[in-house]
Structures are given as structure tokens and as C-alpha cells.
Write a protein that holds these residues in place. Structure first.
Motif, PDB file in Angstrom:
ATOM      1  N   GLY A 164      46.455  37.687  48.493  1.00  7.56           N
ATOM      2  CA  GLY A 164      45.611  38.758  47.857  1.00  7.56           C
ATOM      3  C   GLY A 164      45.068  38.562  46.622  1.00  7.56           C
ATOM      4  O   GLY A 164      45.300  37.724  46.022  1.00  7.56           O
ATOM      5  N   GLY A 165      44.474  39.521  46.055  1.00  8.49           N
ATOM      6  CA  GLY A 165      43.735  39.103  44.624  1.00  8.49           C
ATOM      7  C   GLY A 165      43.431  40.366  44.039  1.00  8.49           C
ATOM      8  O   GLY A 165      43.958  41.562  44.090  1.00  8.49           O
ATOM      9  N   GLY A 166      42.344  40.327  43.210  1.00  4.86           N
ATOM     10  CA  GLY A 166      41.337  39.180  42.950  1.00  4.86           C
ATOM     11  C   GLY A 166      40.504  38.829  44.584  1.00  4.86           C
ATOM     12  O   GLY A 166      40.779  39.689  45.095  1.00  4.86           O
ATOM     13  N   GLY A 170      34.177  36.911  41.763  1.00  6.54           N
ATOM     14  CA  GLY A 170      32.840  36.487  41.617  1.00  6.54           C
ATOM     15  C   GLY A 170      32.113  37.347  40.477  1.00  6.54           C
ATOM     16  O   GLY A 170      31.337  36.800  39.792  1.00  6.54           O
ATOM     17  N   SER A 171      32.565  38.513  40.553  1.00  4.59           N
ATOM     18  CA  SER A 171      32.136  39.527  39.451  1.00  4.59           C
ATOM     19  C   SER A 171      33.035  40.785  39.563  1.00  4.59           C
ATOM     20  O   SER A 171      33.977  40.770  40.198  1.00  4.59           O
ATOM     21  CB  SER A 171      30.658  40.268  40.033  1.00  4.59           C
ATOM     22  OG  SER A 171      30.791  40.632  41.303  1.00  4.59           O
ATOM     23  N   ARG A 172      33.061  41.586  38.412  1.00  3.27           N
ATOM     24  CA  ARG A 172      34.194  42.712  38.314  1.00  3.27           C
ATOM     25  C   ARG A 172      33.302  44.065  38.927  1.00  3.27           C
ATOM     26  O   ARG A 172      32.307  44.340  38.410  1.00  3.27           O
ATOM     27  CB  ARG A 172      34.282  43.103  36.962  1.00  3.27           C
ATOM     28  CG  ARG A 172      35.425  42.142  36.338  1.00  3.27           C
ATOM     29  CD  ARG A 172      36.619  41.755  36.701  1.00  3.27           C
ATOM     30  NE  ARG A 172      37.314  42.999  36.771  1.00  3.27           N
ATOM     31  CZ  ARG A 172      38.696  43.084  37.189  1.00  3.27           C
ATOM     32  NH1 ARG A 172      39.123  42.150  38.226  1.00  3.27           N
ATOM     33  NH2 ARG A 172      39.372  44.056  37.067  1.00  3.27           N
ATOM     34  N   CYS A 173      34.146  44.468  40.040  1.00  2.00           N
ATOM     35  CA  CYS A 173      33.758  45.735  40.222  1.00  2.00           C
ATOM     36  C   CYS A 173      34.133  46.957  39.471  1.00  2.00           C
ATOM     37  O   CYS A 173      35.079  46.806  38.799  1.00  2.00           O
ATOM     38  CB  CYS A 173      34.510  45.998  41.779  1.00  2.00           C
ATOM     39  SG  CYS A 173      34.322  44.629  42.985  1.00  2.00           S
ATOM     40  N   CYS A 174      33.090  47.950  39.192  1.00  2.00           N
ATOM     41  CA  CYS A 174      33.522  48.830  38.088  1.00  2.00           C
ATOM     42  C   CYS A 174      34.917  49.779  38.225  1.00  2.00           C
ATOM     43  O   CYS A 174      34.966  50.503  37.142  1.00  2.00           O
ATOM     44  CB  CYS A 174      32.021  49.830  38.002  1.00  2.00           C
ATOM     45  SG  CYS A 174      31.784  50.705  39.273  1.00  2.00           S
ATOM     46  N   TYR A 175      35.187  49.562  39.247  1.00  2.00           N
ATOM     47  CA  TYR A 175      36.383  50.603  39.596  1.00  2.00           C
ATOM     48  C   TYR A 175      37.700  50.128  39.587  1.00  2.00           C
ATOM     49  O   TYR A 175      38.827  50.611  39.461  1.00  2.00           O
ATOM     50  CB  TYR A 175      36.438  51.533  41.004  1.00  2.00           C
ATOM     51  CG  TYR A 175      36.216  50.372  41.913  1.00  2.00           C
ATOM     52  CD1 TYR A 175      37.436  49.902  42.721  1.00  2.00           C
ATOM     53  CD2 TYR A 175      35.045  50.128  42.465  1.00  2.00           C
ATOM     54  CE1 TYR A 175      37.258  48.960  43.720  1.00  2.00           C
ATOM     55  CE2 TYR A 175      34.857  49.004  43.453  1.00  2.00           C
ATOM     56  CZ  TYR A 175      36.010  48.510  44.163  1.00  2.00           C
ATOM     57  OH  TYR A 175      36.005  47.615  44.990  1.00  2.00           O
ATOM     58  N   CYS A 176      38.005  48.555  39.310  1.00  2.00           N
ATOM     59  CA  CYS A 176      38.964  47.644  39.488  1.00  2.00           C
ATOM     60  C   CYS A 176      39.834  47.667  38.528  1.00  2.00           C
ATOM     61  O   CYS A 176      39.370  47.032  37.305  1.00  2.00           O
ATOM     62  CB  CYS A 176      38.554  46.442  40.267  1.00  2.00           C
ATOM     63  SG  CYS A 176      39.981  45.398  40.657  1.00  2.00           S
ATOM     64  N   SER A 177      41.181  47.632  38.646  1.00  2.00           N
ATOM     65  CA  SER A 177      41.975  47.326  37.515  1.00  2.00           C
ATOM     66  C   SER A 177      42.868  46.385  37.985  1.00  2.00           C
ATOM     67  O   SER A 177      44.008  45.967  37.308  1.00  2.00           O
ATOM     68  CB  SER A 177      42.811  48.662  37.168  1.00  2.00           C
ATOM     69  OG  SER A 177      43.508  48.939  38.235  1.00  2.00           O
ATOM     70  N   PHE A 178      42.690  45.818  39.354  1.00  2.00           N
ATOM     71  CA  PHE A 178      43.575  44.359  39.484  1.00  2.00           C
ATOM     72  C   PHE A 178      43.601  43.337  38.470  1.00  2.00           C
ATOM     73  O   PHE A 178      42.361  43.181  37.831  1.00  2.00           O
ATOM     74  CB  PHE A 178      43.225  43.789  40.678  1.00  2.00           C
ATOM     75  CG  PHE A 178      43.772  44.838  41.930  1.00  2.00           C
ATOM     76  CD1 PHE A 178      44.877  45.972  41.851  1.00  2.00           C
ATOM     77  CD2 PHE A 178      42.751  45.237  42.975  1.00  2.00           C
ATOM     78  CE1 PHE A 178      45.095  46.556  42.815  1.00  2.00           C
ATOM     79  CE2 PHE A 178      43.082  45.987  43.934  1.00  2.00           C
ATOM     80  CZ  PHE A 178      44.372  46.658  44.000  1.00  2.00           C
ATOM     81  N   TYR A 179      44.665  42.756  38.221  1.00  5.73           N
ATOM     82  CA  TYR A 179      44.533  41.482  37.305  1.00  5.73           C
ATOM     83  C   TYR A 179      43.592  40.527  38.065  1.00  5.73           C
ATOM     84  O   TYR A 179      44.115  39.716  38.945  1.00  5.73           O
ATOM     85  CB  TYR A 179      45.784  40.760  36.975  1.00  5.73           C
ATOM     86  CG  TYR A 179      45.516  39.641  36.335  1.00  5.73           C
ATOM     87  CD1 TYR A 179      45.006  39.802  34.690  1.00  5.73           C
ATOM     88  CD2 TYR A 179      46.083  38.339  36.343  1.00  5.73           C
ATOM     89  CE1 TYR A 179      44.902  38.701  33.868  1.00  5.73           C
ATOM     90  CE2 TYR A 179      45.794  37.350  35.887  1.00  5.73           C
ATOM     91  CZ  TYR A 179      45.214  37.464  34.452  1.00  5.73           C
ATOM     92  OH  TYR A 179      44.992  36.565  33.771  1.00  5.73           O
ATOM     93  N   SER A 180      42.450  40.049  37.605  1.00  7.40           N
ATOM     94  CA  SER A 180      41.710  38.903  37.957  1.00  7.40           C
ATOM     95  C   SER A 180      40.589  38.704  36.665  1.00  7.40           C
ATOM     96  O   SER A 180      40.375  39.459  35.878  1.00  7.40           O
ATOM     97  CB  SER A 180      40.853  39.235  39.178  1.00  7.40           C
ATOM     98  OG  SER A 180      39.721  40.239  38.915  1.00  7.40           O
ATOM     99  N   THR A 181      40.136  37.542  36.802  1.00 11.22           N
ATOM    100  CA  THR A 181      38.894  36.789  35.983  1.00 11.22           C
ATOM    101  C   THR A 181      37.930  36.276  36.910  1.00 11.22           C
ATOM    102  O   THR A 181      37.923  35.984  37.826  1.00 11.22           O
ATOM    103  CB  THR A 181      39.512  35.997  35.161  1.00 11.22           C
ATOM    104  OG1 THR A 181      39.989  34.840  35.916  1.00 11.22           O
ATOM    105  CG2 THR A 181      40.880  36.253  34.070  1.00 11.22           C
TER     106      THR A 181
HETATM  107  S1  SF4 Z   1      39.697  42.313  42.911  1.00 11.71           S
HETATM  108 FE1  SF4 Z   1      38.317  43.157  44.531  1.00 11.71          FE
HETATM  109  S2  SF4 Z   1      37.914  45.211  43.820  1.00 11.71           S
HETATM  110 FE2  SF4 Z   1      38.778  43.740  41.866  1.00 11.71          FE
HETATM  111  S3  SF4 Z   1      36.961  43.264  40.890  1.00 11.71           S
HETATM  112 FE3  SF4 Z   1      37.635  41.411  42.084  1.00 11.71          FE
HETATM  113  S4  SF4 Z   1      36.524  41.891  44.061  1.00 11.71           S
HETATM  114 FE4  SF4 Z   1      36.190  43.655  42.959  1.00 11.71          FE
END
Ligand code: SF4
Length: 373
Positions: A59-61, A11-22
Motif C-alpha cells: 500500500g502507499g503512496g 507520481g504527484s500529490r493529490c490535493c486531499y491526501c494526508s498519507f505519508y509519501s513523497t
Molecule cells: S497516496 Fe494516493 S491519494 Fe495520496 S497523493 Fe499518492 S496517489 Fe494521491
């Protein structure tokens, strides 16, 4: 065996996250196209299944950002193409903001029996700083609602070492978390991953990293509070009440084979082969889930992984298993190296296991590096 489904939407990007998501609108067609492609990949790869499916993990994302009909499609596809154990652990990662009673009720009806809720902190200033979508009130409400609807296996993710998170805030986070009807707690130390806005803030001097002594003290506080409240530590960052260890993650640490579905998902055949799906959503959809790379692990890589994953767990490395897999002389070499750490009480041998002590857990990377091949 296990199935992992990666949902690369947030829904938004958390400022610490490096997982692949859009970040795409929830109703966007891309999400439906993605679910259809993942369902196709599930069908195409059913011959890789190695026995009964014991765990399924979305999991995600943020899987709770997926429309319910997409989640239903994927669960139905798994059930009609794989043999799923009657008591399989079926988990979905959720953001508290998405957890309406209707959504949670629908998951329960689909057969999900475990929710992993990304909360990170119960302090609203910290949550705003992290750019989380929820506040503390929503997080508490989400856990209580899930329990009331019938989920008796609920995991909470917390984070420590966040700039601005004092010892008092951390203690409050833990007190709230352990007072809720949760059965599992994952507590990760913040890491500054390149490419994240948190990393950029650090580089620009806007924030400072928490020093090592403070992090070690925080780790003590977490372990003490968990111990006091019946959450038994079973891995460096994971704590469970009663029998509620994550069976899915335990499978990763024990070398259980898994099929990873979706963009950027990894798979492992339980022997030597790893597979990486393409880390690009549009490419994944365009190539119908058929774009991936394979890697064959050599003996040293297999040994290193065995050591690394064993040391993370409080039960430690099974020396009998090590000898069986890698031979007696390799095991003797490893034990000789381990002796150095036994002297200062960072490692202990008990029966046919060597395990890292609480003090050793604070130096896990250092110890691990010495025991690798
Ligand atoms: S994967 Fe989780 S931690 Fe990363 S931006 Fe999405 S909600 Fe935030």
C-alpha cells in the motif's frame, strides 16, 4: 498473520491526501535504496512472524510507482523468509496511469492475485480538481486490461462528497464502476485533513464542504447501486461481489497480527503491542529500518478498539467473543448502552451479534462514541 509493505512514493500529490509519501522520479536511486532497506527489515523481523502469512498488501503512496525489480526483490524476500500460504491474498495498490499491460503482466507473473486501483471518480473535471494523474478513459482501460491479463480479483476505490460532484456525477461514477469487471468496491467520503491543499481551500472559502443531508443521500445511492449490482456491503465503506472481500483489511478489523514494513508502517502483534516505524523516508533508510516506537495497549484501549472495529463491519460485534475477552459485566454494560440505539433502529441484536443498521451506519461515529469504555 499478514504482511503490509508501505511504498511512500507518488507520481504527484493529490490535493486531499494526508498519507505519508513523497514525489521523486521513478528511476531515482532513493526508490532502490528504499526497497533494499525494506527487504532488510523483512529479514530482520522474520522472528516476529506468528504462523503462516495469509495476506500480503503493498500500500502507499503508490506502489505501482516502484520499479518492477524493487517489487520483485520484496516479494522474493518475503517468500524466502516467511511461510506464505499457497492461497495467500497478495495485493498491490495501483494508479491507473502506471498500469501498462507489461506492468500488470509482470505483477501477475510474480504471484500478485489482487489489484486495488485508486480511481476516485470517472469524471475528468473531478479528477483534474483532485490532481489525479489519470483520466476516466485510462481508469476504464486499466481495469479491463488487468482482467484480460488474468486478475479476477480487482478492487476500485471511489470517493464521494467531493466539491463539484453532483448527484448525477456520483450516479455515473457508480454506474461505470459497477459495470466494469471489478469484484470489490471501496467508497470513502472525502475528509478534509489538516495540511492538505484541499483543507487550505476550505479554510480560504474557495470550496465548501458537502452538507450532512447530501452526504447521507449519497451514501444511500451508493448502497442501493451496490446492492443492485451484486456488491454486498460488509463494512461501512466496503462492498464485495461473491467471495471477494478484502481478506487483508478484514484481518485488521478482526485483530489479526500483522507486520508493517517501511517508513510510517504500523505493526500489531495481535495482543497488546503496536509498533510505528519512523515517518521519514531518509531517516528510515539511514537507520536501516530500525527506528520505531512501541505502544502497549491497556484493557480500555483494547476494548475500545474491539468495539470500533466491530461496529464498522455489517456483521457487527460478536458478543460471545467480547465476553470471552473482556468479561460478562463489560459486555452487559455495552449492551445496555446499545439498547438506546436499538429503540430507533440504528442498532440490532441478532443471535450473539449486535450490528449497526443502514441508518446507523450514517451515524457510526456518534454510536461508537457511546459504546466505548
Ligand atoms: S497516496 Fe494516493 S491519494 Fe495520496 S497523493 Fe499518492 S496517489 Fe494521491
Amino acid at each position: 498473520m499478514e504482511i503490509y509493505i508501505h511504498i511512500p512514493f507518488c507520481g504527484s500529490r493529490c490535493c486531499y491526501c494526508s498519507f505519508y509519501s513523497t514525489v521523486t522520479p521513478q528511476a531515482s536511486e532513493i526508490r532502490t535504496d528504499y526497497a533494499k532497506t525494506a527487504a532488510k527489515e523483512l529479514c530482520n523481523r522474520r522472528s516476529e512472524a506468528n504462523g503462516t502469512v495469509e495476506t500480503i498488501y503493498f500500500g502507499g503512496g503508490t506502489p505501482s510507482q516502484m520499479p518492477l525489480q524493487c517489487i520483485q526483490l520484496l516479494i522474493d524476500t518475503i517468500r524466502s523468509n516467511y511461510h506464505v500460504s499457497r492461497n495467500a491474498e497478495i495485493t498491490l495498490e495501483c494508479n491507473p496511469e502506471d498500469m501498462t499491460p507489461e506492468f500488470i503482466g509482470a505483477l501477475h507473473a510474480m504471484g500478485f492475485n489482487r489489484l486495488s486501483i485508486g480511481i476516485q471518480s470517472f469524471d475528468d473535471n473531478i479528477l483534474r480538481f483532485l490532481n489525479r494523474r489519470h483520466d476516466a478513459r485510462r481508469a476504464i482501460e486499466a481495469v479491463n486490461t488487468a482482467r484480460a491479463i488474468g486478475f479476477d480479483n480487482i478492487s476500485i476505490d471511489l470517493m464521494f462528497g467531493i466539491p463539484g460532484q453532483t448527484e448525477t456525477i456520483l450516479k455515473q461514477d457508480l454506474e461505470v464502476a459497477t459495470s466494469l469487471p471489478a469484484t470489490h468496491l471501496s467508497s470513502y467520503c472525502l475528509s478534509y485533513e489538516k495540511g492538505t491543499s484541499m483543507h487550505a481551500m476550505l479554510q480560504n472559502g474557495k470550496i465548501q464542504e458537502t452538507d450532512e443531508d447530501t452526504l447521507n443521500r449519497y451514501y444511500d445511492i451508493i448502497c442501493e447501486q451496490c446492492d443492485k449490482t451484486g456488491f454486498k456491503q460488509y463494512e461501512t465503506s466496503n462492498f464485495a461481489r461473491s467471495t471477494f472481500r478484502s481478506r487483508h483489511n478484514s484481518g485488521y478489523w478482526d485483530g489479526t497480527p500483522y507486520i508493517g514494513i517501511g517508513a510510517s508502517a504500523h505493526s500489531y502483534d495481535g495482543k497488546r503491542t503496536r509498533r510505528w516505524n519512523v515517518s521519514n523516508l531518509m531517516q528510515y533508510i539511514a537507520n536501516e529500518g530500525n527506528e520505531y516506537e512501541l505502544e502497549t495497549l491497556n484493557d480500555d484501549e483494547l476494548f475500545d478498539e474491539f468495539v470500533m472495529l466491530g461496529l464498522r463491519q455489517t456483521q457487527g460485534i460478536d458478543l460471545n467473543k467480547m465476553s470471552e475477552k473482556f468479561g460478562a459485566s463489560k459486555t452487559a454494560e455495552c449492551l445496555k448502552e446499545a439498547e438506546k440505539f436499538s429503540a430507533n433502529d440504528w442498532l440490532k441484536q441478532e443471535g450473539h451479534f449486535i450490528h449497526v443498521t443502514h441508518e446507523g451506519m450514517k451515524r457510526l461515529d456518534f454510536i461508537t462514541a457511546h459504546l466505548l469504555s
